[in-house]
Design a protein around this motif. Structure first.
Motif, PDB file in Angstrom:
ATOM      1  N   ALA A 134       0.835  -1.204   0.000  1.00 57.25           N
ATOM      2  CA  ALA A 134       0.000   0.000   0.000  1.00 57.25           C
ATOM      3  C   ALA A 134       0.870   1.254   0.000  1.00 57.25           C
ATOM      4  O   ALA A 134       0.561   2.244  -0.678  1.00 57.25           O
ATOM      5  N   LEU A 135       1.970   1.237   0.745  1.00 62.68           N
ATOM      6  CA  LEU A 135       2.881   2.384   0.756  1.00 62.68           C
ATOM      7  C   LEU A 135       3.506   2.576  -0.618  1.00 62.68           C
ATOM      8  O   LEU A 135       3.621   3.704  -1.107  1.00 62.68           O
ATOM      9  N   ARG A 136       3.866   1.478  -1.257  1.00 64.05           N
ATOM     10  CA  ARG A 136       4.478   1.541  -2.590  1.00 64.05           C
ATOM     11  C   ARG A 136       3.478   2.108  -3.611  1.00 64.05           C
ATOM     12  O   ARG A 136       3.852   2.903  -4.473  1.00 64.05           O
ATOM     13  N   ARG A 137       2.225   1.688  -3.524  1.00 60.46           N
ATOM     14  CA  ARG A 137       1.214   2.178  -4.469  1.00 60.46           C
ATOM     15  C   ARG A 137       0.914   3.653  -4.247  1.00 60.46           C
ATOM     16  O   ARG A 137       0.772   4.412  -5.205  1.00 60.46           O
ATOM     17  N   ARG A 138       0.808   4.050  -2.985  1.00 64.38           N
ATOM     18  CA  ARG A 138       0.410   5.431  -2.701  1.00 64.38           C
ATOM     19  C   ARG A 138       1.546   6.412  -2.982  1.00 64.38           C
ATOM     20  O   ARG A 138       1.293   7.546  -3.399  1.00 64.38           O
ATOM     21  N   PHE A 139       2.788   5.968  -2.766  1.00 65.20           N
ATOM     22  CA  PHE A 139       3.941   6.847  -2.979  1.00 65.20           C
ATOM     23  C   PHE A 139       4.938   6.138  -3.901  1.00 65.20           C
ATOM     24  O   PHE A 139       5.949   5.587  -3.448  1.00 65.20           O
ATOM     25  N   PRO A 140       4.656   6.115  -5.190  1.00 65.13           N
ATOM     26  CA  PRO A 140       5.466   5.334  -6.132  1.00 65.13           C
ATOM     27  C   PRO A 140       6.918   5.792  -6.246  1.00 65.13           C
ATOM     28  O   PRO A 140       7.764   5.031  -6.727  1.00 65.13           O
ATOM     29  N   ARG A 141       7.235   6.983  -5.792  1.00 66.20           N
ATOM     30  CA  ARG A 141       8.625   7.449  -5.865  1.00 66.20           C
ATOM     31  C   ARG A 141       9.449   6.981  -4.672  1.00 66.20           C
ATOM     32  O   ARG A 141      10.665   7.172  -4.636  1.00 66.20           O
ATOM     33  N   ALA A 142       8.797   6.393  -3.686  1.00 68.81           N
ATOM     34  CA  ALA A 142       9.516   5.852  -2.533  1.00 68.81           C
ATOM     35  C   ALA A 142      10.071   4.469  -2.880  1.00 68.81           C
ATOM     36  O   ALA A 142       9.426   3.688  -3.585  1.00 68.81           O
ATOM     37  N   ARG A 143      11.258   4.155  -2.388  1.00 67.53           N
ATOM     38  CA  ARG A 143      11.860   2.831  -2.603  1.00 67.53           C
ATOM     39  C   ARG A 143      11.617   1.995  -1.352  1.00 67.53           C
ATOM     40  O   ARG A 143      12.390   2.023  -0.385  1.00 67.53           O
ATOM     41  N   VAL A 144      10.525   1.236  -1.368  1.00 67.22           N
ATOM     42  CA  VAL A 144      10.060   0.514  -0.180  1.00 67.22           C
ATOM     43  C   VAL A 144      10.757  -0.836  -0.076  1.00 67.22           C
ATOM     44  O   VAL A 144      10.706  -1.650  -0.996  1.00 67.22           O
ATOM     45  N   ASP A 145      11.390  -1.079   1.051  1.00 68.95           N
ATOM     46  CA  ASP A 145      12.036  -2.362   1.334  1.00 68.95           C
ATOM     47  C   ASP A 145      11.273  -3.033   2.474  1.00 68.95           C
ATOM     48  O   ASP A 145      11.397  -2.628   3.633  1.00 68.95           O
ATOM     49  N   PRO A 146      10.480  -4.076   2.187  1.00 68.61           N
ATOM     50  CA  PRO A 146       9.655  -4.681   3.233  1.00 68.61           C
ATOM     51  C   PRO A 146      10.388  -5.711   4.092  1.00 68.61           C
ATOM     52  O   PRO A 146       9.799  -6.271   5.003  1.00 68.61           O
ATOM     53  N   ASP A 147      11.673  -5.944   3.818  1.00 69.93           N
ATOM     54  CA  ASP A 147      12.383  -7.032   4.493  1.00 69.93           C
ATOM     55  C   ASP A 147      13.209  -6.587   5.700  1.00 69.93           C
ATOM     56  O   ASP A 147      13.688  -7.430   6.452  1.00 69.93           O
ATOM     57  N   VAL A 148      13.406  -5.286   5.879  1.00 67.41           N
ATOM     58  CA  VAL A 148      14.332  -4.817   6.907  1.00 67.41           C
ATOM     59  C   VAL A 148      13.585  -4.332   8.146  1.00 67.41           C
ATOM     60  O   VAL A 148      12.377  -4.063   8.104  1.00 67.41           O
ATOM     61  N   LEU A 149      14.308  -4.200   9.268  1.00 66.84           N
ATOM     62  CA  LEU A 149      13.706  -3.706  10.502  1.00 66.84           C
ATOM     63  C   LEU A 149      13.595  -2.185  10.499  1.00 66.84           C
ATOM     64  O   LEU A 149      12.635  -1.629  11.020  1.00 66.84           O
ATOM     65  N   TYR A 150      14.598  -1.517   9.941  1.00 68.57           N
ATOM     66  CA  TYR A 150      14.528  -0.061   9.820  1.00 68.57           C
ATOM     67  C   TYR A 150      15.484   0.391   8.726  1.00 68.57           C
ATOM     68  O   TYR A 150      16.389  -0.345   8.320  1.00 68.57           O
ATOM     69  N   VAL A 151      15.259   1.615   8.240  1.00 68.21           N
ATOM     70  CA  VAL A 151      16.114   2.209   7.208  1.00 68.21           C
ATOM     71  C   VAL A 151      16.497   3.612   7.674  1.00 68.21           C
ATOM     72  O   VAL A 151      15.626   4.402   8.038  1.00 68.21           O
ATOM     73  N   ASP A 152      17.787   3.911   7.667  1.00 67.97           N
ATOM     74  CA  ASP A 152      18.275   5.246   7.996  1.00 67.97           C
ATOM     75  C   ASP A 152      18.758   5.888   6.710  1.00 67.97           C
ATOM     76  O   ASP A 152      19.796   5.514   6.166  1.00 67.97           O
ATOM     77  N   GLN A 153      17.996   6.853   6.196  1.00 64.60           N
ATOM     78  CA  GLN A 153      18.349   7.569   4.983  1.00 64.60           C
ATOM     79  C   GLN A 153      18.543   9.038   5.317  1.00 64.60           C
ATOM     80  O   GLN A 153      17.665   9.880   5.099  1.00 64.60           O
ATOM     81  N   GLY A 154      19.715   9.328   5.905  1.00 63.68           N
ATOM     82  CA  GLY A 154      20.020  10.705   6.238  1.00 63.68           C
ATOM     83  C   GLY A 154      19.101  11.240   7.312  1.00 63.68           C
ATOM     84  O   GLY A 154      19.010  10.656   8.394  1.00 63.68           O
ATOM     85  N   SER A 164      10.221  -2.980  16.060  1.00 64.25           N
ATOM     86  CA  SER A 164      11.250  -2.397  15.199  1.00 64.25           C
ATOM     87  C   SER A 164      11.468  -0.926  15.518  1.00 64.25           C
ATOM     88  O   SER A 164      12.544  -0.376  15.237  1.00 64.25           O
ATOM     89  N   GLY A 165      10.460  -0.278  16.112  1.00 60.32           N
ATOM     90  CA  GLY A 165      10.636   1.093  16.563  1.00 60.32           C
ATOM     91  C   GLY A 165      11.710   1.188  17.637  1.00 60.32           C
ATOM     92  O   GLY A 165      12.476   2.163  17.680  1.00 60.32           O
ATOM     93  N   ILE A 166      11.769   0.187  18.511  1.00 57.26           N
ATOM     94  CA  ILE A 166      12.831   0.151  19.529  1.00 57.26           C
ATOM     95  C   ILE A 166      14.184   0.041  18.851  1.00 57.26           C
ATOM     96  O   ILE A 166      15.136   0.739  19.216  1.00 57.26           O
ATOM     97  N   ASP A 167      14.279  -0.837  17.851  1.00 60.40           N
ATOM     98  CA  ASP A 167      15.543  -1.003  17.123  1.00 60.40           C
ATOM     99  C   ASP A 167      16.001   0.323  16.524  1.00 60.40           C
ATOM    100  O   ASP A 167      17.178   0.684  16.616  1.00 60.40           O
ATOM    101  N   ALA A 168      15.080   1.042  15.889  1.00 57.46           N
ATOM    102  CA  ALA A 168      15.439   2.302  15.236  1.00 57.46           C
ATOM    103  C   ALA A 168      15.828   3.365  16.259  1.00 57.46           C
ATOM    104  O   ALA A 168      16.784   4.119  16.043  1.00 57.46           O
ATOM    105  N   CYS A 169      15.105   3.443  17.366  1.00 64.20           N
ATOM    106  CA  CYS A 169      15.431   4.423  18.400  1.00 64.20           C
ATOM    107  C   CYS A 169      16.807   4.144  19.003  1.00 64.20           C
ATOM    108  O   CYS A 169      17.613   5.067  19.192  1.00 64.20           O
ATOM    109  N   LEU A 170      17.090   2.884  19.301  1.00 64.84           N
ATOM    110  CA  LEU A 170      18.400   2.541  19.856  1.00 64.84           C
ATOM    111  C   LEU A 170      19.509   2.782  18.839  1.00 64.84           C
ATOM    112  O   LEU A 170      20.633   3.138  19.207  1.00 64.84           O
ATOM    113  N   HIS A 171      19.193   2.592  17.565  1.00 63.97           N
ATOM    114  CA  HIS A 171      20.161   2.913  16.512  1.00 63.97           C
ATOM    115  C   HIS A 171      20.525   4.397  16.555  1.00 63.97           C
ATOM    116  O   HIS A 171      21.704   4.760  16.467  1.00 63.97           O
TER     117      HIS A 171
END
Length: 322
Positions: A134-154, A164-171
């Motif tokens: 659904a995220l990919r369809r609604r925002f086609p310019r986003a590069r959605v990776d459904p396999d990871v726990l979190y993504v840090d893009q700047g 996974s929110g805990i993982d990202a916060c601790l990151h």
């Protein structure tokens, strides 16, 4: 430096994801010498905000103007995310935050808020695997990776679902203050400071269905004989086709090659056996057609980002994994 943290809430906010931000950034642990954040929960919409499920309402202490001070703006999940629209003042605040060098962090369906603000365009990102398409369809310019726990893009960080929110916060804490501080906070929360693998190990991928009878019977036969040798030549013979024609028809009807189909189903079967039986990894490798534990580990790690032992420990506990 990350000192000022604000959480932006909308109606239908998910309590767990809100609680993650409050626990990591809103708890005073100064007695341990750990950092204390200037933390605020802000309302992005008018009135008391309903929680996911409607069990209670939340009245944040701050309005949306508080976001202007934040070094980090956190966006938790909300239950109507895939279809709803968001207040323009919230989207403007997120865009301004990124423009001035602040970070934004979403968890689960909170990624839809970042997408609506245009912050996922051209960026890698993630969300809960159930919402990825659904995220990919609604925002086609986003590069959605459904396999990871979190993504840090700047300045934009997106986390998958719930824990996974805990993982990202601790990151983020680890990046700002070092591993020692992140580990100390993780110990206080009684959670691992870093988890192996990604979201792929939690995604349910049932046996693909095909409405066409051309390869349907062959697929059913393949599913029953995953423990044996399966070649395109043998499958083509069963389908009364040439190997080239069969491979082309199989790809047309399933969207993948016979080899990739068999490999994925073998990994799925291994997941079921690791979770539901006490068989050894070596025995499971044989039942799934991998031949030995080393081959199973190789394909399991490549497909799911974790090992068979780690998967069994996660889904059955350390005693079963031993």
């Amino acid at each position: 430096m990350l000192n000022n943290v604000a959480v932006a809430l909308v109606n239908g906010v998910a309590p767990f994801e809100l609680g993650v931000f409050c626990e990591v950034f809103g708890t005073d642990r100064s007695e341990q010498g750990l950092p204390v954040y200037d933390f605020a929960v802000c309302a992005a919409e008018e009135g008391p905000l309903g929680s996911g499920g409607g069990a209670f309402a939340i009245v944040p202490a701050h309005g949306i103007e508080r976001l202007e001070e934040a070094d980090l703006i956190c966006v938790p999940a909300d239950r109507e995310a895939p279809v709803r629209d968001y207040p323009e003042p919230l989207l403007d605040a997120l865009r301004r935050a990124v423009d001035r060098g602040s970070r934004v962090l979403s968890v689960c369906s909170g990624a839809f808020v970042l997408g609506a603000a245009g912050l996922l365009d051209g960026r890698s990102c993630t969300t809960h695997w159930m919402h990825a398409e659904a995220l990919r369809r609604r925002f086609p310019r986003a590069r959605v990776d459904p396999d990871v726990l979190y993504v840090d893009q700047g300045p934009v960080i997106t986390a998958a679902g719930t824990a996974s929110g805990i993982d990202a916060c601790l990151h983020l804490v680890r990046e700002e203050h070092g591993a020692e501080v992140a580990n100390a906070i993780a110990r206080r929360m009684v959670v691992p400071p870093h988890r192996d693998g990604g979201q792929a190990q939690f995604i349910q991928r049932p046996l693909p269905r095909t409405a066409c009878d051309t390869v349907g019977e062959v697929i059913a036969w393949m599913a029953r004989h995953l423990d044996g040798e399966i070649t395109v030549e043998h499958l083509a013979e069963r389908a009364h086709m040439s190997p080239r024609t069969f491979a082309r028809r199989f790809q047309q009807e399933t969207g993948t090659t016979p080899y990739q189909w068999v490999l994925r189903q073998r990994v799925l079967l291994a997941q079921e056996l690791l979770e539901g039986t006490d068989e050894t990894v070596e025995a499971i490798a044989g039942r799934c057609g991998f031949g030995n534990a080393a081959a199973l580990r190789h394909h399991f790690l490549r497909t799911l980002g974790t090992t068979p032992h780690s998967f069994r420990r996660a889904f059955r506990g350390p005693r079963a994994a031993a």
